[in-house]
Motif scaffolding. Structure first.
Motif, PDB file in Angstrom:
ATOM      1  N   UNK A 185       0.855  -1.188   0.000  1.00  0.00           N
ATOM      2  CA  UNK A 185       0.000   0.000   0.000  1.00  0.00           C
ATOM      3  C   UNK A 185       0.891   1.238   0.000  1.00  0.00           C
ATOM      4  N   UNK A 186       0.550   2.218  -0.834  1.00  0.00           N
ATOM      5  CA  UNK A 186       1.381   3.409  -1.010  1.00  0.00           C
ATOM      6  C   UNK A 186       0.603   4.674  -0.662  1.00  0.00           C
ATOM      7  N   UNK A 187       1.247   5.560   0.071  1.00  0.00           N
ATOM      8  CA  UNK A 187       0.723   6.897   0.318  1.00  0.00           C
ATOM      9  C   UNK A 187       1.895   7.873   0.235  1.00  0.00           C
ATOM     10  N   UNK A 188       1.594   9.161   0.204  1.00  0.00           N
ATOM     11  CA  UNK A 188       2.646  10.183   0.153  1.00  0.00           C
ATOM     12  C   UNK A 188       2.292  11.308   1.113  1.00  0.00           C
ATOM     13  N   UNK A 189       3.321  11.922   1.687  1.00  0.00           N
ATOM     14  CA  UNK A 189       3.129  13.041   2.613  1.00  0.00           C
ATOM     15  C   UNK A 189       4.461  13.755   2.809  1.00  0.00           C
TER      16      UNK A 189
ATOM     17  N   UNK B 154      12.602   8.377   0.498  1.00  0.00           N
ATOM     18  CA  UNK B 154      12.819   9.737   0.010  1.00  0.00           C
ATOM     19  C   UNK B 154      12.228   9.820  -1.395  1.00  0.00           C
ATOM     20  N   UNK B 155      11.194  10.631  -1.559  1.00  0.00           N
ATOM     21  CA  UNK B 155      10.366  10.569  -2.767  1.00  0.00           C
ATOM     22  C   UNK B 155      11.134  10.851  -4.056  1.00  0.00           C
ATOM     23  N   UNK B 156      12.118  11.746  -4.006  1.00  0.00           N
ATOM     24  CA  UNK B 156      12.820  12.091  -5.235  1.00  0.00           C
ATOM     25  C   UNK B 156      14.048  11.219  -5.486  1.00  0.00           C
ATOM     26  N   UNK B 157      14.280  10.209  -4.636  1.00  0.00           N
ATOM     27  CA  UNK B 157      15.441   9.334  -4.833  1.00  0.00           C
ATOM     28  C   UNK B 157      15.048   7.963  -5.370  1.00  0.00           C
ATOM     29  N   UNK B 158      13.771   7.700  -5.474  1.00  0.00           N
ATOM     30  CA  UNK B 158      13.328   6.403  -5.967  1.00  0.00           C
ATOM     31  C   UNK B 158      12.177   6.574  -6.966  1.00  0.00           C
ATOM     32  N   UNK B 159      12.059   5.607  -7.830  1.00  0.00           N
ATOM     33  CA  UNK B 159      10.910   5.488  -8.718  1.00  0.00           C
ATOM     34  C   UNK B 159      10.302   4.108  -8.460  1.00  0.00           C
TER      35      UNK B 159
END
Length: 264
Positions: free
Chosen positions: A209-213, A254-259
């Protein structure tokens, strides 16, 4: 108009200021373009040309100040702009580096951090932060399929690729089944190897399950993130070959270090 640096300077920066009397080749005074902007453009061109490759460490501020004949305030502003553009990244205790492209991180039935990082040509490392035996909360009990209050082992970790923090988080295991797992993980830095010592040779992902904050204070410290940076929160349930829940975990990437790549 060229940038003029004002205000009191440290003893080290006084020496930097004196060096501005020397006209270096890389910046042009009186050109109408601020010195910090010329420095940023020069470094950006070096990155674009491949002269400074992804993952390469930049010289420290004092070295750049000497190279361009400016004080460190000017260099700091140039580096700040490059950081805002996503070209470089400062990591606490390590320095400033040319930013690597995002790590392609497939999530499928078999998701192993070390294997994913090695496949990208980088060096993985898991760091053990601590562990604790605790009573399963309602949430943890539900995810592991046990009764609330069952003893569970929580392991807190961070994961890195080439020394760059990628994720931090916690995982919960039924304690009766995974006693001493934390000790083995602390010694090996690999969950897969640690589980194999307990006779659990294979496991698979049942659900993700994925969320972002926005990153909280603890995540900013562990992942070396600036205020306002985002994390992707990944909750996962792994099961053994018999389909019995093995671990439930929650990790912040870290959102900008992974895809993150979702695979069937």
């Amino acid at each position: 108009m060229d940038e003029v640096d004002h205000g009191p300077m440290t003893a080290g920066e006084t020496a930097d200021a004196r060096s501005e009397s020397v006209k270096p080749e890389d910046v042009k005074r009186g050109s109408g373009v601020s010195l910090w902007k010329q420095i940023a453009e020069t470094l950006e061109a070096e990155i674009a040309s491949g002269a400074r490759k992804p993952g390469a460490r930049l010289p420290v501020e004092a070295e750049l100040a000497e190279r361009f004949g400016v004080n460190r305030h000017t260099v700091r502003r140039a580096l700040s702009v490059l950081g805002e553009r996503g070209l470089i990244e400062a990591t606490a205790g390590r320095g400033t580096f040319v930013k690597e492209p995002p790590l392609r991180y497939p999530i499928g039935a078999r998701t192993r951090f070390s294997e994913i990082v090695l496949a990208s040509g980088r060096e993985p490392h898991g760091r053990f932060l601590g562990s604790q035996v605790e009573d399963a909360s309602v949430e943890v009990a539900r995810e592991l399929g046990v009764a609330p209050g069952t003893k569970v082992l929580r392991i807190d970790t961070t994961h890195e690729a080439d020394g760059v923090p990628i994720s931090c988080g916690s995982a919960w295991f039924v304690h009766a089944r995974c006693q001493d797992l934390d000790l083995v993980y602390a010694a090996t830095g690999s969950l897969t190897r640690a589980l194999s010592t307990l006779g659990i040779i294979d496991f698979r992902r049942k659900e993700t399950r994925l969320t972002a904050r926005v990153a909280d204070e603890r995540e900013r410290g562990l992942l070396s993130l600036a205020m306002g940076r985002s994390v992707m929160v990944v909750e996962r349930v792994d099961v053994d070959v018999a389909g019995v829940p093995l671990q439930w975990g929650r990790s912040s990437f870290a959102a900008d270090r992974v895809q993150l790549v979702i695979k069937p």
